[in-house]
Design a protein around this motif. Structure first.
Motif, short mmCIF file in Angstrom:
data_model
loop_
_atom_site.label_atom_id
_atom_site.label_comp_id
_atom_site.label_asym_id
_atom_site.label_seq_id
_atom_site.Cartn_x
_atom_site.Cartn_y
_atom_site.Cartn_z
N ALA A 104 0.86 -1.18 0.00
CA ALA A 104 0.00 0.00 0.00
C ALA A 104 0.90 1.23 0.00
O ALA A 104 1.68 1.43 0.94
CB ALA A 104 -0.91 0.01 1.22
N ILE A 105 0.79 2.03 -1.06
CA ILE A 105 1.59 3.23 -1.20
C ILE A 105 0.67 4.43 -1.12
O ILE A 105 -0.30 4.52 -1.88
CB ILE A 105 2.37 3.25 -2.53
N MET A 106 0.92 5.33 -0.20
CA MET A 106 0.02 6.44 0.06
C MET A 106 0.72 7.79 -0.15
O MET A 106 1.94 7.88 -0.05
CB MET A 106 -0.50 6.38 1.50
N GLY A 107 -0.09 8.82 -0.42
CA GLY A 107 0.43 10.18 -0.46
C GLY A 107 0.56 10.80 -1.83
O GLY A 107 1.20 11.86 -1.96
N PHE A 108 -0.01 10.19 -2.87
CA PHE A 108 0.08 10.79 -4.20
C PHE A 108 -0.73 12.08 -4.25
O PHE A 108 -1.86 12.14 -3.78
CB PHE A 108 -0.42 9.81 -5.26
N ARG A 109 -0.15 13.12 -4.84
CA ARG A 109 -0.76 14.44 -4.81
C ARG A 109 -1.75 14.68 -5.94
O ARG A 109 -2.56 15.61 -5.85
CB ARG A 109 0.34 15.51 -4.84
N SER A 110 -1.70 13.88 -6.99
CA SER A 110 -2.60 14.08 -8.12
C SER A 110 -2.79 12.76 -8.85
O SER A 110 -2.00 11.82 -8.67
CB SER A 110 -2.03 15.12 -9.10
#
Length: 372
Positions: free
Chosen positions: A218-224
């Motif tokens: 699980a990769i989190m924090g994409f801004r767009s």
């Protein structure tokens, strides 16, 4: 009193209330809508919970609720930590029943976490999460739960050269169930991390020993959506990123999205075709002492946005909106407890290049600490 002391106190008090999580859950049936969890499913949850110690109520436990499915099904999740009464329960099980794969795997993992100067503990701390298939199980036989670790002690961030930390967590997790990564799996995990842009984090690592072999990241924090789609392309996701952009764009028109996240399955042959998409309307930080607390209306805008999706069962969504509640005082024979209840996250599942599923992950947790 710090959080670890509060957990220990709560476990001691819960042990006076009963023996199993089934004993604990039996008190809460009237607080859970039958639209979300039906009677037959509830009995299956209790059947599983009766094999788990009641002390698990001191850390978050809860349910995976498929909002796209008409039937009121659920899966069941629990948390535990090494060095606690719950850990001792599984250690005893491992000693008395050599065939209990779950207990043996937990014991092996906790043995590594409890080692002096453990590199794994420096990253993930002492906590482990388990997810038991109930509604999604293929049959009634006991299944090995999914196992998850979160890098809460030393966050794993994109563009920070932390591939060694990624490998430490993956190796620790897979080795406890007797797996050993082959070269292709290791290369694909590395590619998934190295493709991460700056200011994103590897939020969790998971495996499902009862399912097809893969490593859930699980990769989190994409801004767009563009940043997320670029990541998926660079990591080698085989789906069409236009489907991801379409889903995010629809939701962005209805609700403010702070960040987004992706759940990907790393396999020997590359990434799996199914993508879990998490749209974050409220930033959460694992080290925050109020990590599990929501305001009563925090989720309303997202639930309203979700109501426009054809796949979502409207009755379930209405029942889900009632799940979040104020801290509730409970009185038991050993004294009083505070119960928290909320929505942790909602995952949108993209498969066959379209939105196919929506799942809500809800939690409950008890505390006997007066200062809570």
């Amino acid at each position: 009193m710090d959080i670890d002391e509060a957990v220990m106190l709560t476990q001691d008090r819960l042990a006076e209330e009963g023996g199993t999580m089934g004993d604990l859950l039996g008190h809460f049936r009237n607080r859970i809508s039958p639209i979300l969890i039906g009677e037959a499913q509830w009995e299956l949850v209790l059947e599983r919970a009766r094999k788990l110690p009641i002390t698990m109520g001191a850390l978050p436990f809860g349910f995976e609720l498929p909002l796209h499915a008409r039937d009121p099904e659920t899966d069941f999740g629990v948390s535990l930590a090494s060095g606690t009464r719950t850990a001792a329960f599984f250690e005893e099980r491992a000693q008395t029943d050599k065939t209990d794969e779950t207990a043996n795997s937990i014991t092996r993992l906790f043995r590594e976490l409890d080692t002096d100067d453990s590199p794994l503990r420096q990253i993930v701390g002492r906590k482990l999460m388990l997810e038991y298939d109930i509604g999604s199980a293929r049959d009634r036989e006991d299944s090995f739960p999914g196992m998850f670790l979160r890098p809460g002690e030393r966050p794993i961030l994109g563009a920070r050269g932390q591939l060694g930390d990624v490998e430490t967590v993956v190796d620790g997790l897979v080795s406890c169930v007797g797996w050993k990564l082959n070269d292709a799996e290791r290369e694909n995990v590395a590619r998934a991390y190295l493709a991460q842009p700056e200011d994103t984090r590897m939020d969790s690592f998971g495996i499902f020993p009862s399912r097809s072999r893969s490593i859930r990241l699980a990769i989190m924090g994409f801004r767009s959506e563009r940043e997320l789609c670029s990541y998926l392309e660079n990591a080698g996701w085989p789906g069409q990123t236009s489907a991801v952009e379409s889903v995010i764009s629809r939701f962005r028109e209805r609700v403010n999205i702070a960040r987004s996240g992706a759940n990907i399955d790393v396999r020997e042959g590359g990434l799996g075709p199914t993508l879990g998409l998490t749209l974050i309307v409220k930033q959460r930080y694992t080290k925050d002492s109020r990590y599990w607390l929501d305001g009563l209306t925090d989720w309303d805008p997202f639930l309203d946005a979700l109501s426009h999706e054809d796949i979502v069962v409207s009755e379930k969504l209405a029942a889900l909106a009632e799940w979040v509640s104020k801290p509730t005082m409970l009185f038991a024979k050993s004294g009083r407890f505070v119960m928290l209840r909320g929505i942790h996250h909602i995952k949108l599942v993209i498969s066959q290049n379209r939105l196919e599923k929506a799942k809500a992950y809800v939690f409950m947790v008890l505390s006997a600490a007066v200062s809570f």
